[in-house]
Each structure stands twice: as C-alpha cells, then as structure tokens.
Design an enzyme around this catalytic site. Structure first.
Site, PDB file in Angstrom:
ATOM      1  N   LYS A  84      15.743 -23.760  33.834  1.00  0.00           N
ATOM      2  CA  LYS A  84      15.527 -24.687  32.473  1.00  0.00           C
ATOM      3  C   LYS A  84      16.794 -25.946  32.354  1.00  0.00           C
ATOM      4  O   LYS A  84      17.715 -25.300  32.025  1.00  0.00           O
ATOM      5  CB  LYS A  84      15.504 -23.647  30.563  1.00  0.00           C
ATOM      6  CG  LYS A  84      15.641 -24.525  29.299  1.00  0.00           C
ATOM      7  CD  LYS A  84      16.397 -23.743  28.679  1.00  0.00           C
ATOM      8  CE  LYS A  84      16.180 -24.228  27.394  1.00  0.00           C
ATOM      9  NZ  LYS A  84      17.107 -25.317  27.338  1.00  0.00           N
ATOM     10  N   GLU A 104      28.965 -18.465  32.391  1.00  0.00           N
ATOM     11  CA  GLU A 104      29.876 -19.258  33.180  1.00  0.00           C
ATOM     12  C   GLU A 104      30.397 -19.460  31.608  1.00  0.00           C
ATOM     13  O   GLU A 104      29.654 -20.824  31.190  1.00  0.00           O
ATOM     14  CB  GLU A 104      29.540 -20.588  34.451  1.00  0.00           C
ATOM     15  CG  GLU A 104      30.732 -20.859  34.081  1.00  0.00           C
ATOM     16  CD  GLU A 104      32.026 -22.444  33.986  1.00  0.00           C
ATOM     17  OE1 GLU A 104      32.386 -22.686  32.883  1.00  0.00           O
ATOM     18  OE2 GLU A 104      31.085 -23.471  34.726  1.00  0.00           O
ATOM     19  N   CYS A 107      33.915 -28.518  29.949  1.00  0.00           N
ATOM     20  CA  CYS A 107      34.800 -26.562  29.739  1.00  0.00           C
ATOM     21  C   CYS A 107      36.343 -26.663  30.574  1.00  0.00           C
ATOM     22  O   CYS A 107      36.834 -25.411  30.371  1.00  0.00           O
ATOM     23  CB  CYS A 107      33.846 -25.235  30.018  1.00  0.00           C
ATOM     24  SG  CYS A 107      33.121 -25.976  31.386  1.00  0.00           S
ATOM     25  N   GLU A 134      38.311 -24.144  21.518  1.00  0.00           N
ATOM     26  CA  GLU A 134      37.466 -25.285  23.049  1.00  0.00           C
ATOM     27  C   GLU A 134      36.808 -26.929  22.175  1.00  0.00           C
ATOM     28  O   GLU A 134      36.213 -26.585  20.667  1.00  0.00           O
ATOM     29  CB  GLU A 134      36.447 -24.740  23.222  1.00  0.00           C
ATOM     30  CG  GLU A 134      35.928 -25.731  24.377  1.00  0.00           C
ATOM     31  CD  GLU A 134      34.555 -25.344  25.469  1.00  0.00           C
ATOM     32  OE1 GLU A 134      34.224 -24.507  24.844  1.00  0.00           O
ATOM     33  OE2 GLU A 134      35.167 -25.818  26.247  1.00  0.00           O
TER      34      GLU A 134
HETATM   35  P1  ADP Z   1      25.859 -26.237  25.298  1.00  0.00           P
HETATM   36  O1  ADP Z   1      25.487 -26.438  23.642  1.00  0.00           O
HETATM   37  O2  ADP Z   1      27.289 -26.074  25.382  1.00  0.00           O
HETATM   38  O3  ADP Z   1      25.172 -26.889  25.998  1.00  0.00           O
HETATM   39  P2  ADP Z   1      24.260 -23.525  24.474  1.00  0.00           P
HETATM   40  O4  ADP Z   1      25.129 -22.085  25.273  1.00  0.00           O
HETATM   41  O5  ADP Z   1      24.348 -24.215  23.338  1.00  0.00           O
HETATM   42  O6  ADP Z   1      25.761 -24.717  24.645  1.00  0.00           O
HETATM   43  O7  ADP Z   1      23.457 -23.828  25.780  1.00  0.00           O
HETATM   44  C1  ADP Z   1      23.744 -24.100  26.748  1.00  0.00           C
HETATM   45  C2  ADP Z   1      21.789 -23.415  27.404  1.00  0.00           C
HETATM   46  O8  ADP Z   1      21.199 -23.094  27.470  1.00  0.00           O
HETATM   47  C3  ADP Z   1      21.035 -25.066  26.987  1.00  0.00           C
HETATM   48  O9  ADP Z   1      20.146 -25.503  28.565  1.00  0.00           O
HETATM   49  C4  ADP Z   1      20.263 -24.352  25.967  1.00  0.00           C
HETATM   50  O10 ADP Z   1      19.270 -24.481  25.709  1.00  0.00           O
HETATM   51  C5  ADP Z   1      20.053 -22.623  26.597  1.00  0.00           C
HETATM   52  N1  ADP Z   1      19.968 -22.257  25.062  1.00  0.00           N
HETATM   53  C6  ADP Z   1      20.799 -21.998  24.556  1.00  0.00           C
HETATM   54  N2  ADP Z   1      20.368 -20.789  23.610  1.00  0.00           N
HETATM   55  C7  ADP Z   1      19.592 -20.293  24.064  1.00  0.00           C
HETATM   56  C8  ADP Z   1      19.136 -18.314  24.251  1.00  0.00           C
HETATM   57  N3  ADP Z   1      19.301 -17.993  23.042  1.00  0.00           N
HETATM   58  N4  ADP Z   1      18.781 -17.958  24.946  1.00  0.00           N
HETATM   59  C9  ADP Z   1      18.472 -18.986  26.327  1.00  0.00           C
HETATM   60  N5  ADP Z   1      18.933 -19.848  26.782  1.00  0.00           N
HETATM   61  C10 ADP Z   1      19.544 -20.927  25.319  1.00  0.00           C
END
Ligand code: ADP
Length: 479
Positions: free
Chosen positions: A178, A253, A287, A384
């Site tokens: 994903k 990570e 990061c 951050e």
């Molecule tokens: P960033 O904004 O730095 O990308 P996020 O943690 O918001 O960090 O998102 C990282 C990835 O995790 C993206 O692919 C996002 O769609 C996905 N993501 C966000 N929320 C969830 C969740 N509840 N479960 C699984 N994946 C998620």
C-alpha cells in the site's frame, strides 16, 4: 494530466492483473509545485485487500528457488536503472523533489535490489550447529515468514518500498503493498517494472486508497504474519495495538528528531556542506534529516554565518525546472507545520538569518530558513519539523550537548562533527539513536542495518538484519 510511458495503467495490481476499485471510485493525485491534477487512481479498500491477500497466500504455495529469486532482484534493479529518468520524472511530479534528486532516489532504490541479490545466498544459508545434544544433528533454516503487508510513506515513494520489497522477494515472501495516497503513481510505475519481470501469480500485489480499510484488512488477517511500515509514530502505535489480535510481527520505521552536533574543533566547511546536503534533501521532509543543530559556543557565530551564506543561495521552485534545489512541501498541513514552528521560535527569541518568512500560503514553496538563538523549549527542537527550517542551538560542554540530544522520545538518526574521533565515538555511545554519522551527513545505505530506538520504531531495514526480518527460523533436530 500526466502522460508517461511508464504509466500505461492507472490501476492496482492483484494476481498479476491490473485492476480498478470494485466500487469504480477513484481519488486524485496532484503536483504540489503547480497544483496540477496529474491523475485519478482507484480508491480501493477492504474487499480488494482481502482479494490481494488471498492471491498472495496462493503464491506462497510455490516459492521459487534461490537462484530464481536472485534473478528477479537483478532484473528489477536493471529495469529501474534503465528507466531512472522517467521514473524520476513521475516521482518529481507527484512528490515535488527536484528531478535529479528523484533520479538519485531511483538509484538508491536499485541499490537495495542489488545488495540483496548479491548477498541473499549467504544470509539465508542454513546453519549446522557444531554441538550434537540429544544424539541429534541440529540445523537452523530460514523459511519465508509468509504473506507480508508493506505500507509506505510519501517522502521516498520508491526508496521506501525498495527497502521492503527487495528483502521480501529475496526471502520468498509474497506481498500486499500500500503506497501513500499522495504518491501512488511512482508505485504504479514500480509495478510496471515488476510486471515485466517473470514473477509468479500473486507474488506482488498493489492496493491503494483508504489507509484505514487497507491497513485494517492487513492487520486483521491471520494470513499476514508480518506488516512492515514506514511513517508516523502515531500510525505505528495504532498498528501495534491492532497487531495483538493476530500476534503479528511488526517492523516499524517511525518519526525522528535528529540532532546534528558540531564541536568547535570540527572542520566547519565540511560540517556546513554536509548539513546543507542532509537537511535540504526532499526540502527537509525526511526522517533522517537534521532537526536540531547544536553548535559549540566558540564557533557558533562563524558556523551560523557560513551556513546562512550557503543556505541563502539555494533556489526553491518547481522540481522539473533546472537549477531548483528545493521543491515545494508536499501539502498544506506540512507547510503550516513548518510555518508554525518558525513563528513559535521567533516569538521565543530566535532570529532569522535566511529565508523570507512566507506571509501566507500561496504556493507550497518554503525557503531554506536558518535561525539563530534557538533553544530546547522551542517546538522546532521538540517536534519533527519535516521542512527546511534549521534551528542553531548553542552549547558549551560535551555533557550538555549529550543531554540536549537525548532530550527526545525519538531515536532515529544523529550526526557528530569533531576532529577528535574518540570524542565522536564517546558521544555516539551515549546518545540513543539507531544511526550515528561521524563527520558526515549521510543517511542509511543498503548494506547497513538502519532503524530507530524508542519511539522511532523497531526492527532494522537494510543489511543482513533487513532480510532476516522476512524469515522465520526453523530448527531441525535429526536423529
Ligand atoms: P506520512 O504522512 O509521513 O506518510 P503516515 O503515518 O500518515 O505518515 O502514513 C504512512 C503510510 O501509512 C501511508 O501509506 C498512509 O496511508 C498509511 N496509513 C495511515 N494511517 C494508517 C492506518 N491506520 N493503518 C495503516 N496504514 C495507515
């Protein structure tokens, strides 16, 4: 709309077929530099993820031999490098980072396929124990852990998946992938590359859309024993809660808050140029980039002047334009966070040396901004930043800067500059960061394990450890 030879399909990929969302709905992808509408991609969810997991599970039944897996990795590496310009262009358009930098990210991604292709055999070799207790010969074997869920962020749309997919394929694990919704196009491009490699049905699957639904389906499934995730600490914590139900293994990570420490005896020119390279890559949206810069009193002003001079020469603009050093920030939330941290610092007594403070959001461009007289109580030292704001904080002694550096729940990357190597190693040993670069601003590299301590996550990517994350050990005792 974006036209690309690498994007003949704007679809997900399940069981080696390009597929749309069952609902027929899509979501839009925009260029953060121009706000141009680039594409609409399928908004997938629970049903498609379950289908992808089933396809991946079926692929687990026919794990290819190690020579075949090695050849996949070499083919993927070669195809990525052959298409680096076009992949870099798509990456630049949806992420914003300068096109040359985006091509560098493709090279970096390829280095993980290269590293694991060339090292998987020795890392995965079974071990025979010298002892023979219980009248048995004992051996330890590496088995693929099973179907893996790989969830990636937007800041390195191709590098972050390469760090996960290369070892997953090396270990023989089928995956359900994903991407972040801000940058799905680079992932579709990667699947175009994967489609051209002779992978078995269901070995790699791509679902994009609702993070909650896709993440939820992966986390609930007993057929997915491992999820690896790069992203925010908040989402990592959610995944940890969800993992309990299926006793799932996690590799996380998460966020960082990197200290960059410059002692008075350091080569200041080197420290400045390393900081420029480290901090402004991806416009500071990494990061591992320096978040807090600590400079010893004796050289504080000299360092600030040198840095301000270099930083003020950096050009902010559209990443496809020649000469752009910093692209836009990825979205409005990201922009507002940096702006808020800058305002907070100025209100608490910091002074701005470079970067005209943007009055309000017109475009997502944020200049390279250096501030002096920064301190630990400012938001930019505590959170951050994920943007091109550099706070310079003065310090007097080694003990003081160690306590400043450790004054965070994060523990990902750190940097120490001094002519005294013993001092650098002494500091490295006392700070709780998984990565410490000495007299260098370098981040991770494929052969080295990389990951965070404390709230920055668990597990390591890269190196031997990054492959062992995708295997289960099976011990055979043979009479
Ligand atoms: P960033 O904004 O730095 O990308 P996020 O943690 O918001 O960090 O998102 C990282 C990835 O995790 C993206 O692919 C996002 O769609 C996905 N993501 C966000 N929320 C969830 C969740 N509840 N479960 C699984 N994946 C998620």
């Amino acid at each position: 709309m974006l036209q690309s030879t690498m994007l003949p399909h704007l679809k997900g990929y399940i069981n080696n077929q390009w597929v749309g969302a069952k609902s027929g709905t899509t979501f839009a992808v925009h260029n953060p530099a121009t706000n141009e509408h680039l594409a609409d991609v399928p908004a997938m969810g629970t049903a498609e993820t379950k289908q992808a997991i089933a396809a991946a599970k079926a692929a687990l039944g026919q794990v290819a031999d190690i020579a075949t897996r090695k050849q996949w990795l070499l083919d993927i590496r070669d195809n990525l490098l052959a298409e680096r310009e076009e992949i870099g262009r798509v990456l630049c358009l949806e992420h914003g980072k300068p096109w040359p930098e985006a091509q560098g990210e493709v090279d970096y991604a390829a280095s993980f396929f290269d590293y694991y292709a060339n090292n998987m055999e020795s890392i995965l070799a079974p071990e025979t124990l010298p002892e023979t207790p219980k009248d048995c010969q004992w051996s330890v074997h590496h088995r693929p852990i099973g179907v893996v869920g790989l969830i990636t962020p937007w800041n390195f749309p191709i590098a972050m998946i390469a760090k996960k997919l290369a070892p997953a394929l090396a270990a023989g694990c089928p995956s359900v992938i994903k991407p972040a919704s801000l940058t799905p196009l680079t992932m579709i491009v990667l699947f175009q590359v994967l489609d051209s490699v002779d992978l078995p049905q269901g070995m790699v699957n791509l679902v994009m859309g609702s993070a909650k639904e896709i993440g939820g389906a992966l986390m609930e499934s007993d057929d997915v024993p491992l999820v690896t995730f790069t992203g925010s600490t908040e989402v990592g914590q959610t995944l940890m809660n969800q993992a309990a139900k299926t006793v799932k293994r996690l590799d996380l990570e998460l966020g960082g808050n990197a200290p960059f420490i410059v002692f008075a005896d350091a080569d200041l020119d080197n420290a400045v140029s390393q900081l420029i390279g480290n901090k402004f890559r991806g416009s500071g949206q990494t990061c591992v980039c320096a978040n807090r810069v600590y400079v010893q009193q004796e050289v504080y002003q000299e360092f600030a002047d040198l840095l301000a001079e270099k930083a003020s020469q950096l050009t902010v603009g559209d990443g496809m334009e020649e000469g752009t050093d910093l692209g836009p920030l990825v979205d409005e939330d990201g922009f507002n966070k940096v702006k808020h941290q800058l305002e907070d610092a100025l209100a608490k007594g910091a002074k701005q040396l470079t970067g005209k403070a943007p009055e309000q959001l017109e475009a997502l461009f944020f200049p390279a901004t250096v501030i002096i007289n920064a301190s630990q109580d400012m938001l930019c030292a505590q959170e951050e930043t994920f943007g091109p704001l550099v706070p310079l904080i003065p310090f007097s002694t080694e003990d003081e800067v160690i306590s400043y550096a450790n004054d965070t729940e994060f523990g990902l990357a750190s940097y120490v500059f001094s002519a005294d190597k013993d001092k650098c190693h002494r500091v490295a040993q006392q700070i709780h960061f998984g990565h410490c670069a000495i007299n260098s601003g370098t981040g991770p590299a494929a052969p080295a394990p990389f990951g965070g301590m404390l709230h920055s996550g668990m597990g390591r990517e890269g190196g031997k450890q990054g492959l062992l994350a995708y295997v289960e050990l099976q011990t055979i005792a043979e009479a």
